[in-house]
Design an enzyme around this catalytic site. Structure first.
Site, short mmCIF file in Angstrom:
data_model
loop_
_atom_site.label_atom_id
_atom_site.label_comp_id
_atom_site.label_asym_id
_atom_site.label_seq_id
_atom_site.Cartn_x
_atom_site.Cartn_y
_atom_site.Cartn_z
N ARG A 257 0.80 -1.23 0.00
CA ARG A 257 0.00 0.00 0.00
C ARG A 257 0.83 1.27 0.00
NH1 ARG A 257 -3.63 -0.75 4.90
NH2 ARG A 257 -2.27 -2.51 5.34
N GLY B 142 9.18 -3.54 12.16
CA GLY B 142 9.99 -2.47 11.61
C GLY B 142 9.19 -1.30 11.07
C1 UD1 Z 1 -0.17 -8.42 12.73
C2 UD1 Z 1 -0.81 -9.33 13.78
C3 UD1 Z 1 -2.08 -8.66 14.32
C4 UD1 Z 1 -1.73 -7.32 14.90
C5 UD1 Z 1 -1.00 -6.46 13.87
C6 UD1 Z 1 -0.45 -5.23 14.55
C7 UD1 Z 1 -0.28 -11.57 12.97
C8 UD1 Z 1 -0.80 -12.80 12.35
N1 UD1 Z 1 -1.16 -10.59 13.16
O1 UD1 Z 1 -1.12 -8.33 11.68
O2 UD1 Z 1 -2.64 -9.48 15.33
O3 UD1 Z 1 -2.89 -6.66 15.33
O4 UD1 Z 1 0.13 -7.17 13.31
O5 UD1 Z 1 0.10 -4.37 13.61
O6 UD1 Z 1 0.87 -11.51 13.31
N2 UD1 Z 1 6.14 -9.51 8.19
C9 UD1 Z 1 7.25 -10.25 7.87
N3 UD1 Z 1 7.08 -11.46 7.26
C10 UD1 Z 1 5.86 -11.97 6.98
C11 UD1 Z 1 4.72 -11.20 7.32
C12 UD1 Z 1 4.89 -9.99 7.92
O7 UD1 Z 1 8.37 -9.83 8.12
O8 UD1 Z 1 5.78 -13.08 6.43
C13 UD1 Z 1 6.32 -8.22 8.84
C14 UD1 Z 1 5.71 -7.09 8.06
O9 UD1 Z 1 6.66 -6.51 7.19
C15 UD1 Z 1 5.31 -6.12 9.16
C16 UD1 Z 1 4.99 -7.04 10.33
O10 UD1 Z 1 5.61 -8.26 10.06
O11 UD1 Z 1 6.38 -5.30 9.54
C17 UD1 Z 1 3.49 -7.23 10.53
O12 UD1 Z 1 2.98 -7.86 9.40
P1 UD1 Z 1 1.56 -7.51 8.83
O13 UD1 Z 1 1.34 -8.26 7.59
O14 UD1 Z 1 1.40 -6.02 8.78
O15 UD1 Z 1 0.62 -8.14 9.95
P2 UD1 Z 1 -0.85 -7.74 10.21
O16 UD1 Z 1 -1.70 -8.51 9.29
O17 UD1 Z 1 -0.99 -6.29 10.25
#
Ligand code: UD1
Ligand code: MG
Length: 463
Positions: A15, A110
Site C-alpha cells: 500500500r 519495523g
Molecule cells: C499483525 C498481527 C495482528 C496485529 C498487527 C499489529 C499476525 C498474524 N497478526 O497483523 O494481530 O494486530 O500485526 O500491527 O501476526 N512480516 C514479515 N514477514 C511476513 C509477514 C509480515 O516480516 O511473512 C512483517 C511485516 O513486514 C510487518 C509485520 O511483520 O512489519 C506485521 O505484518 P503484517 O502483515 O502487517 O501483519 P498484520 O496482518 O498487520
C-alpha cells in the site's frame, strides 16, 4: 543467556506503492527501521532483522547506520525468503536465535516507528508481555482475548474472528516479549489453516500463553501505530513532530511556528534556541544555547556552537559552526565546512571543505572550496576559489589578516601569506608572499568621445 530483539521487516508494503521497502520510508528524516532499532535498550544480546523485499537496500542502510554508530547493539539479518506470515518470519530466525544464545525474545515490527524507548525497555525486561491498545474502531487488527485476571487467553485475527470476538476493541499491537524455549516450541507446531493461509505468530503467542502467564500492557495507540500507507506516514510524522516539539519546548526552545517546523529525532537543542517558521533539521544536529535559526533554513548533520545566528533561507550540511558566527541569508555551507568563532558568511556564499579561522569574513557572493582562511581575513564580493582543474581538486591557503578584494579568482593551488592584499579583479595563479600586494589587471584605457560615436553608429544601423 540474554534477551534478543527480533524486528520484522520482510513485508512488501504494497500500500505504500513504492520501490523503497516500507521500513526505509522516513519519519522526520530517519527511516522507520532506524527509529525501531534506536529505541532498543542497551545491553541486549543482539537484534535480528527479518528481511526479504528490498533486502539489498535494507542491508545497505544497516551497514551505514552501523558505521555511523547509530545502532545500540549488534544487528544481524535473516532473509525470510517468500514471506509466509509473521509466524514464518520467526521460524526462519530459529537458528540465528539459537546461535545468539537467546533466553528471551522481544519482537517488534519495523514499520511501527513511534514506540518509545521507555516502552521498549519495559518490553525487553519483561518475562512474558504483549503490548496492546484500545481502539474505538479496531478494524483489521488482531483481537486480544483475556482471562478474567487480565492474563492473555488468546489472539484472534480479524479475518478469523467470530462477531463476538470482533466486538472486542482491545487489539494486538504486534510487540511481544516471550521466553525463547517456549516460543521456539510453539513455532514448531504452527499451522496455516486460517483465513489468510499464513503462519501466524499470534497462534504461537497464544500457545505460549497456555503454558505460562503472559501479561497484557495497554499502550497509547500512537506508540503502536504502523505505517502501511502514505497517509499513515504523514500521520506518524505529525505525531512524531508534536512529541519532539513538546520535549524541546519543555527544555526552553521557542518555535515561532511549530506546524511548519520539522525537527528530527537526533537533533539536540539547548535552551533559548529560537526557530523561525519553516526550519527543517534532520540527521545528527546539535545547536548551542541561544542559536537563532532563520526562516526556511535546512540543517542536516551539523554542529552549531552557542549564539550562532543563521539568517533566513540557508542550507547547512555536514558543517561545524563556531560560537557567535553569523550565516546568511541565502548561504550554503556544504560538507567539511568549519567556521570558527565569530566568522561571518553572508548572502550567496557557498563553502565546501572550507576552514575559516576566528573572525574571518566572506559577506557576499563567493565560492570558497578546499580552502583554509586565516584569522581576521576579509574575503570580498565575488571571490572564487578555482579549486577544480577538471580532473583534480586543489587547495587554496590564505593567511591571517589578508584582504582579498572583490572579484578575485584564486586558481588553486595557491598560498597567500599573512597580511597580503589582493587587488580587486585579480586572477591569482601563484603564491603571494606575506605583506605583498598582488595585482593582475590590464591597464585601464579611456577613449574620449568613443561612447557617443558608438551610439550614433548604432542609431544609423537601426533607422
Ligand atoms: C499483525 C498481527 C495482528 C496485529 C498487527 C499489529 C499476525 C498474524 N497478526 O497483523 O494481530 O494486530 O500485526 O500491527 O501476526 N512480516 C514479515 N514477514 C511476513 C509477514 C509480515 O516480516 O511473512 C512483517 C511485516 O513486514 C510487518 C509485520 O511483520 O512489519 C506485521 O505484518 P503484517 O502483515 O502487517 O501483519 P498484520 O496482518 O498487520
Ligand atoms: Mg500490519
Amino acid at each position: 543467556m540474554s534477551t534478543v530483539a527480533v524486528i520484522l521487516a520482510a513485508g512488501l508494503g504494497t500500500r505504500m506503492k513504492s520501490r523503497l521497502p516500507k521500513v526505509l520510508h522516513p519519519i522526520l528524516g530517519d527511516p522507520s527501521l532506524l527509529w525501531v532499532l534506536r529505541a532498543l535498550p542497551p545491553g541486549l544480546g543482539g537484534a535480528v532483522v527479518v528481511v526479504h523485499y528490498g533486502k539489498e537496500l535494507v542491508l545497505e542502510a544497516l551497514a551505514a547506520w552501523e558505521s555511523a554508530g547509530l545502532l545500540p547493539c549488534p544487528v544481524t539479518t535473516v532473509d525470510q525468503g517468500e514471506p509466509l506470515g509473521t509466524g514464518h518470519a520467526l521460524q526462519v530466525c530459529i537458528p540465528e536465535l539459537d546461535r545468539l544464545g537467546a533466553s528471551r525474545v522481544a519482537i517488534l515490527c519495523g514499520d511501527v516507528p513511534l514506540t518509545s524507548s521507555a516502552t521498549v525497555a519495559r518490553l525487553c525486561a519483561a518475562e512474558a508481555l504483549l503490548l496492546a491498545m484500545d481502539l474505538p474502531s479496531p478494524g483489521s487488527y488482531g483481537r486480544v482475548i483475556q482471562h478474567p485476571d487480565g492474563r492473555l487467553a488468546g489472539l484472534v485475527e480479524a479475518k478469523d474472528a467470530t462477531p463476538a470476538q470482533l466486538a472486542v476493541n482491545r487489539v494486538n499491537g504486534g510487540a511481544y516479549a516471550l521466553p525463547w524455549p517456549a516460543l521456539r516450541k510453539a513455532l514448531q507446531g504452527l499451522k496455516n489453516d486460517n483465513a489468510q493461509k499464513e503462519y501466524y505468530l499470534t497462534d504461537a503467542v497464544a500457545a505460549v500463553a497456555q503454558e505460562i502467564p503472559v501479561t497484557v500492557e495497554v499502550c497509547d495507540p500512537e506508540e503502536l501505530a504502523g505505517m502501511n500507507s502514505r497517509h499513515d506516514q504523514a500521520a506518524l510524522q505529525l505525531a512524531a513532530q508534536r512529541r519532539i516539539q513538546r520535549h524541546w519546548m519543555t527544555e526552553g526552545v521557542t518555535f515561532l511556528h511549530p506546524d511548519s517546523t520539522l525537527i528530527g529525532p537526533r537533533v539536540e537543542l539547548q535552551c533559548d534556541v529560537l526557530l523561525e517558521p519553516g526550519v527543517r533539521m534532520e540527521g545528527s544536529v546539535r545547536l548551542g544555547e541561544g542559536c537563532r535559526i532563520g526562516q526556511g533554513t535546512v540543517i542536516s548533520d551539523a554542529v552549531l556552537g552557542p549564539g550562532v545566528e543563521v539568517r533566513p533561507y540557508c542550507v547547512i550540511e555536514r558543517a561545524l559552526v563556531g560560537p557567535g558566527a553569523k550565516v546568511g541569508p541565502f548561504a550554503r555551507l556544504r560538507e567539511g565546512t568549519e567556521l570558527a568563532e565569530g566568522v561571518h558568511i553572508g548572502n550567496f556564499v557557498e563553502t565546501k571543505k572550507a576552514r575559516l579561522h576566528r573572525g574571518a569574513k566572506a559577506n557576499h557572493l563567493a565560492y570558497l572550496g578546499d580552502t583554509e582562511i586565516g584569522e581576521g581575513t576579509n574575503v570580498g564580493a565575488g571571490v572564487i576559489t578555482c579549486n577544480y582543474d577538471g580532473v583534480n581538486k586543489h587547495r587554496t591557503l590564505i593567511g591571517r589578516n589578508v584582504f582579498v578584494a572583490s572579484d578575485t579568482q584564486l586558481v588553486a593551488p595557491a598560498v597567500i601569506g599573512d597580511g597580503a592584499i589582493i587587488g580587486a579583479g585579480t586572477t591569482i595563479t601563484g603564491d603571494v608572499p606575506a605583506d605583498a600586494l598582488a595585482l593582475s589587471r590590464a591597464p585601464q584605457v579611456n577613449l574620449d568621445g568613443s561612447a557617443s560615436r558608438i551610439r550614433s553608429r548604432q542609431k544609423k544601423a537601426t533607422s
